[in-house]
Design an enzyme around this catalytic site. Structure first.
Site, short mmCIF file in Angstrom:
data_model
loop_
_atom_site.label_atom_id
_atom_site.label_comp_id
_atom_site.label_asym_id
_atom_site.label_seq_id
_atom_site.Cartn_x
_atom_site.Cartn_y
_atom_site.Cartn_z
N GLU A 298 0.82 -1.21 0.00
CA GLU A 298 0.00 0.00 0.00
C GLU A 298 0.86 1.27 0.00
OE1 GLU A 298 -2.87 -0.64 3.24
OE2 GLU A 298 -4.14 -1.70 1.80
N ASP A 370 -8.60 -9.10 3.44
CA ASP A 370 -8.37 -8.01 4.40
C ASP A 370 -9.48 -7.92 5.44
OD1 ASP A 370 -7.33 -5.83 5.66
OD2 ASP A 370 -7.93 -4.37 4.15
N GLU A 398 -13.00 -2.40 11.58
CA GLU A 398 -12.92 -1.65 10.33
C GLU A 398 -14.03 -2.04 9.36
OE1 GLU A 398 -9.18 -2.08 8.26
OE2 GLU A 398 -9.91 -1.09 6.46
C1 GCV Z 1 -2.85 0.14 8.48
C2 GCV Z 1 -6.23 -2.19 5.21
C3 GCV Z 1 -6.70 -0.98 5.95
C4 GCV Z 1 -5.57 0.00 6.18
C5 GCV Z 1 -4.43 -0.73 6.90
C6 GCV Z 1 -4.02 -1.92 6.04
C7 GCV Z 1 -2.93 -2.75 6.71
O1 GCV Z 1 -5.93 -1.86 3.90
O2 GCV Z 1 -7.75 -0.39 5.28
O3 GCV Z 1 -6.04 1.08 6.96
O4 GCV Z 1 -3.35 0.11 7.16
O5 GCV Z 1 -5.12 -2.74 5.84
O6 GCV Z 1 -3.29 -3.71 7.37
O7 GCV Z 1 -1.77 -2.44 6.57
#
Ligand code: GCV
Length: 714
Positions: A298, A370, A398
């Protein structure tokens, strides 16, 4: 770790305490002043005064009874303890294999008869073991399971039971829904909030022994000398509670902080920079735990920026940590575009099996995508046969209604941990392939992304405390059932009925346990049943947006990539005719998932693209079944509202009203989910919603216009 052998408690009662606390949820499950101690069971209290565990017990005991344990007035009882300590009963026990098997953190609690007195003995090899034993004993008292016939032997399933805070240094919390960060970085190290100790106590009470303080999306600043002093201050609060401190680091730190031309792991200056930085940290914090790294994921920097691999990057940092016994947790949450996203982490890591240093552990999210409301387990569990792997669970909700929805996550985690990977034959569950049973490792670990913030009740929703609690309990014992956890938590947290009659407390607790245990399935039903996944609104992941289309966005960040709805059907074909993600699982799972008839229906649309008219096991069409599932999710939340409202006279007014209000939001959201998903997918299925189901109350076009501003959550 400090070595001690034994500490003893002979419990007595002298007067009940009468402490008044606001019912704001701030006491979590440690509501000792509300415990009614059964007088018949206790006849004296004492213990070793030089052990931290004893002072923690004393602290709780004094709240339960108003009695000052371990003060002068009890010193006389110690003669009995000293006599016992010298007695052969104890000498033999000290040398017993049973004691040896307890290891560094286990304990035993046993009723023994000595000099005609029934004693409750807590024994362990270390202070840490005694601490966990004390909290276990307290839990027994809190939950009314204390008796004069106790025989408990416990040791943790994982060496490291660790919270991951996604807390940023500016006080915000990524995916945090309970206020701002509890770490007041601006005030540290000079000022220590009393919350730090309360946090450590709460963790110790459920067996957690480590914490990663900052977000995996880490900024280099955490490694500055200034921050090391702040971390040191926190570590000293946590130390007596046996909690080790870790931090997340940014792979590019040598470049950003050290002003080196790059962060290439093969560059000697980079290696030297890490060695010196690690040395500086250990000079300040000798028992520092190590680092957690999100690299080349990411947009975060990593070794691949320099044509190197995860192994190159991880081993370089692991080498710096090695002389101090530090651990490197390297995340496998990676998905470079190019294939079905569910396959990417496996594809990127499987070739590295056996190549990491022995102080590296690979941290793998429970599912391959995820933290969805339900996913099959990640195929990396069991596949890395020569590499330590640790599960990463998400406690913060989340994808599960943030802190607005009541969703108890223990059943979901239990499902994951007890799933059989078949990696080493039948019985190689996710738990067994990560707890050292099959893969020999120096350190075993399990992580949970924390749901803690500076809200007065810590977690936003009062019931979200149960998820923090459950993570601790499951990290300690992956064999414990969700039911046991739900019962424990409820009886510790909703322990005092306003009516204070025993039967009203029991009835109240039964209703709460009923809600807890069904709540995950309920949420799956109104959000994403039958294997649907990632059909959330863009970015904040709160409401439904199966239609979402952001021009230029990565396809695998968009719901259509996952649901593939068309007139022909719905679902992601991951069979051997599709992306073949099934091939990443061991037999017989891969065949089972591959076959539409054999695939568990809870994963149907995860693995298959299915015609709307497909016949489900109960005889309904897929479309009808989807409709009934969404509707039952809505009905279940309404049941929770009814159950909760009935408890009004039992529960303190503040917690009652706050939970009631969030249940109303949850009920509205469940209807929103059902309407949005069914109306949208109906444009493809072109089939009627079964007529016995409550009709949609929204227009699809109106639902499509909803844009929540949830920036404050990030
Ligand atoms: C901390 C997902 C979440 C992100 C998170 C990522 C990860 O994409 O939306 O907020 O970032 O996972 O676990 O690194």
């Amino acid at each position: 770790m400090k070595r001690t052998f034994l500490y003893l408690i002979l419990v007595s009662l002298s007067g009940l305490g009468n402490f008044l606390f606001a019912e704001d949820g701030s006491r979590l499950w440690l509501r000792f002043s509300d415990v009614t101690v059964n007088e018949k069971l206790f006849s004296g209290v004492s213990g070793r005064t030089d052990v931290f565990a004893a002072s923690e017990f004393a602290h709780a005991w004094s709240q339960m009874t108003g009695d000052e344990l371990l003060t002068q007035k009890h010193i006389a009882d110690n003669s009995l303890i000293f006599a016992l300590a010298k007695d052969k009963v104890v000498r033999n026990m000290r040398l017993s294999t049973e004691m040896k098997k307890l290891g560094d953190e286990g304990f035993l609690i046993r009723t023994i008869t000595y000099q005609n007195k029934k004693l409750t003995l807590v024994a362990a090899n270390t202070d840490a073991g005694l601490l966990y034993g004390s909290f276990h004993l307290l839990r027994m008292i809190q939950t009314n399971t204390f008796s004069d016939q106790i025989k408990v032997v416990e040791k943790p399933a994982y060496d490291l039971r660790i919270l991951n805070h996604w807390d940023n240094l500016n006080g915000t919390v990524e995916r945090g829904y309970a206020g701002r960060s509890i770490w007041k970085w601006d005030e540290l190290p000079a000022k220590l909030s009393p919350r730090y100790e309360a946090y450590a106590r709460a963790n110790a009470s459920i067996g957690l022994n480590a914490t990663v303080l900052n977000n995996v999306n880490a900024t280099p600043d955490i490694l500055t000398t200034e921050y090391i002093q702040k971390i040191k201050a926190l570590a000293s609060v946590f130390r007596p509670f046996n909690i080790k401190v870790f931090i997340s680091i940014n792979f590019a730190s040598p470049k950003q902080l050290g002003r080196l031309p790059d962060a290439d792991p093969m560059r000697p200056e980079v290696q030297k920079w890490w060695k010196e930085k690690v040395k500086e940290i250990y000079r300040a914090i000798p028992d520092f735990g190590g680092f957690l790294v999100k690299a080349n994921s990411e947009g975060l920097p990593g070794p691949m920026d320099y044509g190197r691999t995860h192994v190159d990057g991880a081993n370089m940092i692991a080498d710096a940590l090695k002389p101090y016994g530090g651990l490197l947790m390297w995340r496998a949450f990676v998905y470079e575009p190019g294939d079905d996203r569910a396959k990417l982490a496996y594809k990127e890591f499987i070739g590295f099996d056996g190549k990491f240093r022995d102080n590296v552990i690979i941290q793998v999210k429970n599912g391959p995508i995820d933290f969805q409301p339900r996913e099959p387990f990640s195929p990396l569990f069991g596949a890395m046969k020569r590499t330590p792997v640790m599960p990463e669970l998400q406690i913060t909700q989340e994808y599960l209604g943030h802190s607005n929805h009541l969703v108890f996550l223990a059943p979901m985690w239990e499902e994951v941990l007890k799933s059989d990977t078949f990696a080493f034959g039948k019985g190689s569950t996710v738990a067994a392939v990560t707890d050292g049973t099959f893969v020999k490792t120096k350190t075993t670990a399990i992580a949970g992304v924390a749901n803690i913030g500076d809200d007065i009740n810590w977690t936003g929703h009062h019931f979200a405390q149960a998820n923090w609690y459950a993570f601790g309990r499951q990290a300690w014992s992956h064999q414990i059932t969700s039911k046991q956890i739900a019962e424990e938590w409820t009886s510790m947290t909703f322990d005092k009925s306003q009516q204070t009659t025993k039967s009203s407390i029991v009835n109240c607790q039964l209703s709460i346990v009923e809600i807890l245990l069904s709540s995950h399935e309920t949420c799956v039903n109104y959000m994403m049943p039958l294997g649907l996944h990632h059909i959330f609104a863009w970015d904040h992941h709160y409401g439904p947006e199966p239609w979402c289309d952001i021009p230029g966005a990565r396809p695998d960040w968009l719901p259509k990539y996952y649901h593939n709805a068309s007139k022909a059907g719905i679902g992601f074909d991951r069979t051997d005719k599709g992306s073949n993600a099934v091939s990443q699982y061991f037999s017989p799972l891969r065949e089972q998932f591959n076959n539409i008839e054999a695939c568990p229906e809870k994963y149907l649309l995860w693995f298959h693209h299915v015609p709307w008219s497909h016949k489900m096991k109960n005889g309904r069409t897929l479309w009808d079944e989807l409709c009934y599932r969404y509707d039952s999710g809505v009905q279940q939340v309404r049941e929770y509202q009814k159950l909760w409202d009935k408890l009004e006279s039992e529960i303190d007014s503040q917690r009652f009203a706050e939970v009631q209000s969030r249940l109303r939001i949850q009920a509205r959201d469940a209807v929103w989910w059902k309407n949005a998903i069914l109306l949208y997918f109906q444009t493809y299925s072109q089939m009627p919603i079964p007529f016995d189901i409550e009709r949609p109350v929204h227009e699809l076009d109106d639902l499509k216009k909803i844009k929540l501003d949830m920036k404050h959550h990030n």
